[in-house]
Design an enzyme around this catalytic site. Structure first.
Site, PDB file in Angstrom:
ATOM      1  CD  GLU A  74      -2.843  -0.770   2.554  1.00 55.16           C
ATOM      2  OE1 GLU A  74      -3.940  -1.347   2.583  1.00 55.16           O
ATOM      3  OE2 GLU A  74      -2.389  -0.093   3.501  1.00 55.16           O
ATOM      4  CE  LYS A  75       2.352   7.866  -1.382  1.00 56.07           C
ATOM      5  NZ  LYS A  75       3.700   8.140  -1.913  1.00 56.07           N
TER       6      LYS A  75
ATOM      7  NE  ARG B  84     -11.406  -8.335  16.983  1.00 57.84           N
ATOM      8  CZ  ARG B  84     -10.954  -7.145  17.351  1.00 57.84           C
ATOM      9  NH1 ARG B  84     -11.690  -6.385  18.141  1.00 57.84           N
ATOM     10  NH2 ARG B  84      -9.790  -6.698  16.940  1.00 57.84           N
TER      11      ARG B  84
END
Length: 447
Positions: A200-201, A291
């Site tokens: 990711e960047k 959750r």
């Protein structure tokens, strides 16, 4: 509605679920390791079953022992809390295969969102914005170089099955990429048994913003606003706020509409949290937790909704009974996680709590299973309490939290309470001027 629920967890979250059940007239079964025989949730539950020795893998992660406890006590449902088996799709499937209700999402959705690559591609297909990066798992270092060149440095290599900051490495240049790639894969394999990574960047000054979601079995999905969880150390949250100091109501409504539309299309049920990086007015989805979150109390304080009660109602087949327009927000809430750790080194400090005194007063809540004489075991997470305050404004909430931190007494073990006092007194925090990197720099300056 269920008549008896087994709580497959320990500590403050087990007590939190127990309290919701008690108010709903539902009997509870506590499971515990030998190390937790004198724990507060064990003392207060209607029934208790020892499921193994101290090591979590032999007790709180022992599926056969937990299911046996549910069977012999006649429990109809299992609430997993957070951590341990709460996001284990196989456990959710096994619980339902044994004729019990799992108080959480479907195993399919747990599995989909448990893999970060699959979660991202799923959310992108549903119209949720992402951080720029690879389309999926990186096949090799050459592919990583190509993607990094396209999105621009710095970049972040992340474990597909990761969490808690493990298997995450930053590369600021192509020279650093190979080492980041190798270390991230090695850490991912050691921590999760899976060395798949993606890229990711790397955003240099983002906020960590998350959105609380609830969905029922009939396609109704709503959100309960955002939490700002940007105060983190090594990707572990320490202090959370609701709402965020930097978001407007219009931004909240816009990302909320996008998220609820996506999860409605998925048919998502029960509680979930979508996590985003937010920078320059843009939201970028990073993962979803299927959750209840540790920091759910701040959402409850500003929305006046018992999220655990709603989880139980949904699992029992009830409709939400309200829409998005019925949910309103009031004031500001802050949560400080109280960990049994050295406030400077963050080294865990288990031991006996000689004295515990909880603060009180208007707008103060303490979620904890502590009591004077309680022995904090060395086998589990170091969080021993959550201190939550609510007030009409953020400034008033900060003042109330400062007062509560001055009142709380935990003697016998070191805690991070002194660190929280320093954070609350800092002018940058008081202005809301911080990012996910702020706490690391703050602690480095103040040691």
């Amino acid at each position: 509605m269920f008549s008896k629920i087994l709580i497959a967890n320990r500590g403050e979250i087990a007590l939190r679920v127990l309290r919701a059940c008690r108010e709903m007239g539902i009997r509870t079964v506590a499971v515990h390791s030998t190390a937790d025989a004198d724990a507060m949730h064990v003392r207060l539950a209607d029934e208790a079953v020892c499921i193994g020795p101290p090591a979590a893998r032999e007790s709180y992660l022992n599926v056969a022992a937990i299911l046996s406890a549910a069977t012999i006590t006649g429990a109809e449902a299992i609430h997993p809390g957070y951590g341990f088996l709460s996001e284990n799709a196989d456990f959710a499937e096994t619980v339902e295969a044994h004729g019990l209700a799992f108080i959480g999402p479907t195993a399919e959705h747990i599995r989909t969102m448990g893999d970060k690559i699959t979660a991202k591609t799923t959310m992108e297909a549903l119209g949720v914005p992402l951080v720029p990066g690879s389309d999926g798992e990186l096949a090799n270092i050459d592919e990583a170089r190509d993607v990094a060149a396209r999105v621009g440095y710095p970049v972040l290599i992340k474990a597909a099955a990761g969490g808690g900051g493990r298997g995450m490495k930053v590369a600021h240049s192509e020279d650093e990429l190979a080492e980041a790639w190798s270390v991230a894969r090695t850490e991912a394999l050691a921590a999760f048994g899976n060395d798949a990574v993606y890229l990711e960047k790397y955003l240099d000054r983002p906020r960590h913003i998350e959105l609380q979601i609830l969905g029922d079995m009939y396609g109704n999905v709503v959100h309960f606003g955002e939490r700002d969880c940007s105060l983190q150390r090594r990707h572990q949250k320490l202090l959370e706020e609701a709402g965020s100091p930097v978001l407007s109501a219009e931004e909240r409504d816009a990302i909320g509409a996008t998220a609820t539309a996506a999860l409605s299309k998925m048919g998502y049920r029960n509680a979930g949290t979508l996590e985003f990086l937010y920078q320059d007015g843009q939201f970028c989805f990073i993962e979803m937790n299927t959750r209840l979150q540790v920091e759910h109390p701040v959402t409850e304080m500003v929305s006046d909704v018992d999220l655990v009660r709603e989880q139980i109602r949904i699992a029992a087949g009830e409709k939400l009974g309200y829409g998005q327009s019925d949910i309103t927000f009031s004031g500001h809430a802050i949560e400080c996680r109280i960990n049994a750790e050295d406030p400077d080194t963050f080294i865990p400090c288990p031991g006996t709590v000689d004295v515990f005194h909880a603060p009180g007063g208007l707008g103060v809540r303490v979620d904890s299973a502590l009591y004077s004489g309680y022995r904090v075991p060395p086998f589990y997470d170091s969080m021993i309490a959550k201190l939550i305050v609510h007030a009409p404004t953020r400034a008033a909430a900060i003042a109330r939290m400062q007062r509560a931190l001055d009142e709380i007494v935990v003697e016998g073990v070191k805690t991070v309470i002194p660190l929280h006092r320093r954070i609350l007194a800092d002018p940058e925090f008081q202005r809301g001027d911080y990012t996910i990197h702020w706490l690391e720099n703050f602690t480095a300056r103040n040691i």
